[in-house]
Design a protein around this motif. Sequence first.
Motif, PDB file in Angstrom:
ATOM      1  N   VAL A  52      -0.802   2.947   7.987  1.00 37.11           N
ATOM      2  CA  VAL A  52      -1.553   2.047   7.114  1.00 37.11           C
ATOM      3  C   VAL A  52      -2.297   1.069   8.017  1.00 37.11           C
ATOM      4  CG1 VAL A  52      -1.457   0.329   5.271  1.00 37.11           C
ATOM      5  CG2 VAL A  52       0.164   2.246   5.266  1.00 37.11           C
ATOM      6  N   ASP A  53      -3.637   1.105   7.960  1.00 38.48           N
ATOM      7  CA  ASP A  53      -4.477   0.203   8.737  1.00 38.48           C
ATOM      8  C   ASP A  53      -4.877  -0.970   7.865  1.00 38.48           C
ATOM      9  OD1 ASP A  53      -4.313   2.036  10.809  1.00 38.48           O
ATOM     10  OD2 ASP A  53      -6.223   2.989  10.341  1.00 38.48           O
ATOM     11  N   ARG A 102      -2.267  -1.486  12.782  1.00 41.52           N
ATOM     12  CA  ARG A 102      -1.857  -0.171  12.287  1.00 41.52           C
ATOM     13  C   ARG A 102      -0.345  -0.225  12.150  1.00 41.52           C
ATOM     14  NH1 ARG A 102      -4.014   5.528  14.008  1.00 41.52           N
ATOM     15  NH2 ARG A 102      -5.336   4.962  12.261  1.00 41.52           N
ATOM     16  N   ARG A 105      -7.030  -6.877   3.918  1.00 41.10           N
ATOM     17  CA  ARG A 105      -7.424  -5.716   3.107  1.00 41.10           C
ATOM     18  C   ARG A 105      -6.952  -4.434   3.782  1.00 41.10           C
ATOM     19  NH1 ARG A 105     -11.999  -2.324   2.692  1.00 41.10           N
ATOM     20  NH2 ARG A 105     -12.921  -3.313   4.516  1.00 41.10           N
ATOM     21  N   VAL A 106      -6.387  -3.510   2.988  1.00 46.95           N
ATOM     22  CA  VAL A 106      -5.968  -2.216   3.515  1.00 46.95           C
ATOM     23  C   VAL A 106      -7.221  -1.382   3.754  1.00 46.95           C
ATOM     24  CG1 VAL A 106      -4.694  -0.101   3.039  1.00 46.95           C
ATOM     25  CG2 VAL A 106      -3.730  -2.321   2.386  1.00 46.95           C
ATOM     26  N   LEU A 107      -7.402  -0.961   4.993  1.00 50.06           N
ATOM     27  CA  LEU A 107      -8.587  -0.183   5.369  1.00 50.06           C
ATOM     28  C   LEU A 107      -8.384   1.316   5.142  1.00 50.06           C
ATOM     29  CD1 LEU A 107      -9.338  -2.002   8.739  1.00 50.06           C
ATOM     30  CD2 LEU A 107     -10.481  -2.342   6.541  1.00 50.06           C
ATOM     31  N   ARG A 108      -7.159   1.771   5.427  1.00 50.51           N
ATOM     32  CA  ARG A 108      -6.916   3.207   5.343  1.00 50.51           C
ATOM     33  C   ARG A 108      -5.421   3.452   5.279  1.00 50.51           C
ATOM     34  NH1 ARG A 108      -9.364   5.765  10.422  1.00 50.51           N
ATOM     35  NH2 ARG A 108      -9.702   3.598  10.318  1.00 50.51           N
ATOM     36  N   ARG A 109      -5.085   4.495   4.550  1.00 53.10           N
ATOM     37  CA  ARG A 109      -3.700   4.970   4.496  1.00 53.10           C
ATOM     38  C   ARG A 109      -3.737   6.463   4.752  1.00 53.10           C
ATOM     39  NH1 ARG A 109       0.072   6.584  -0.237  1.00 53.10           N
ATOM     40  NH2 ARG A 109       2.039   6.600   0.892  1.00 53.10           N
ATOM     41  N   SER A 110      -3.027   6.911   5.770  1.00 56.11           N
ATOM     42  CA  SER A 110      -3.066   8.340   6.084  1.00 56.11           C
ATOM     43  C   SER A 110      -1.652   8.880   6.225  1.00 56.11           C
ATOM     44  CB  SER A 110      -3.839   8.572   7.376  1.00 56.11           C
ATOM     45  OG  SER A 110      -3.213   7.901   8.442  1.00 56.11           O
ATOM     46  N   ARG A 111      -1.544  10.160   6.053  1.00 53.44           N
ATOM     47  CA  ARG A 111      -0.253  10.846   6.186  1.00 53.44           C
ATOM     48  C   ARG A 111      -0.312  11.793   7.334  1.00 53.44           C
ATOM     49  NH1 ARG A 111       4.391  12.197   3.554  1.00 53.44           N
ATOM     50  NH2 ARG A 111       4.785  11.177   1.673  1.00 53.44           N
ATOM     51  N   ASP A 114      -6.935  -4.774   7.812  1.00 50.38           N
ATOM     52  CA  ASP A 114      -7.859  -5.710   8.455  1.00 50.38           C
ATOM     53  C   ASP A 114      -7.113  -7.018   8.684  1.00 50.38           C
ATOM     54  OD1 ASP A 114      -9.806  -7.806   8.853  1.00 50.38           O
ATOM     55  OD2 ASP A 114     -11.328  -6.468   8.041  1.00 50.38           O
ATOM     56  N   ALA A 127       0.822  -1.214   0.000  1.00 44.40           N
ATOM     57  CA  ALA A 127       0.000   0.000   0.000  1.00 44.40           C
ATOM     58  C   ALA A 127       0.854   1.261   0.000  1.00 44.40           C
ATOM     59  CB  ALA A 127      -0.928   0.006   1.215  1.00 44.40           C
TER      60      ALA A 127
END
Length: 114
Positions: free
Chosen positions: A100-101, A88, A108-114, A103, A55
């Motif tokens: 990067v969260d 996480r 499955r990648v739930l979320r990617r944040s900066r 499951d 991801a």
Amino acid sequence: MKIVLFLSLVAALALTSVAPSFGAEPPSAQDEARKEMRAGNILPRRTLENAAFAAIGKPICRRRDESKADNCVEYLAGDYDSSAMAYRFKFIQDGHVIFVDVDARTGRVLRRSR
């Protein structure tokens, strides 16, 4: 005298069974993850890390000093959240932390944040 001795023995036993055990710690998040993985409820951590690495879309740094020169991302840590059944993963690049969260059940990648 026998009654006093008997009552003090009963009181001592009652106190030891009610007293908290100060040496015992609650299970850590990683202990919970290990238990869930053995039960077949979540995927192995390495599989989930690989999903997080994909991801990110950039190479993962192998040495601490290579991040700026090679435009790679440094992997910091991964923490399991047993209530969400997700990991996480934390990365850093150019002073910015990336989360990067993933499951833990599906990968499955739930979320990617900066």
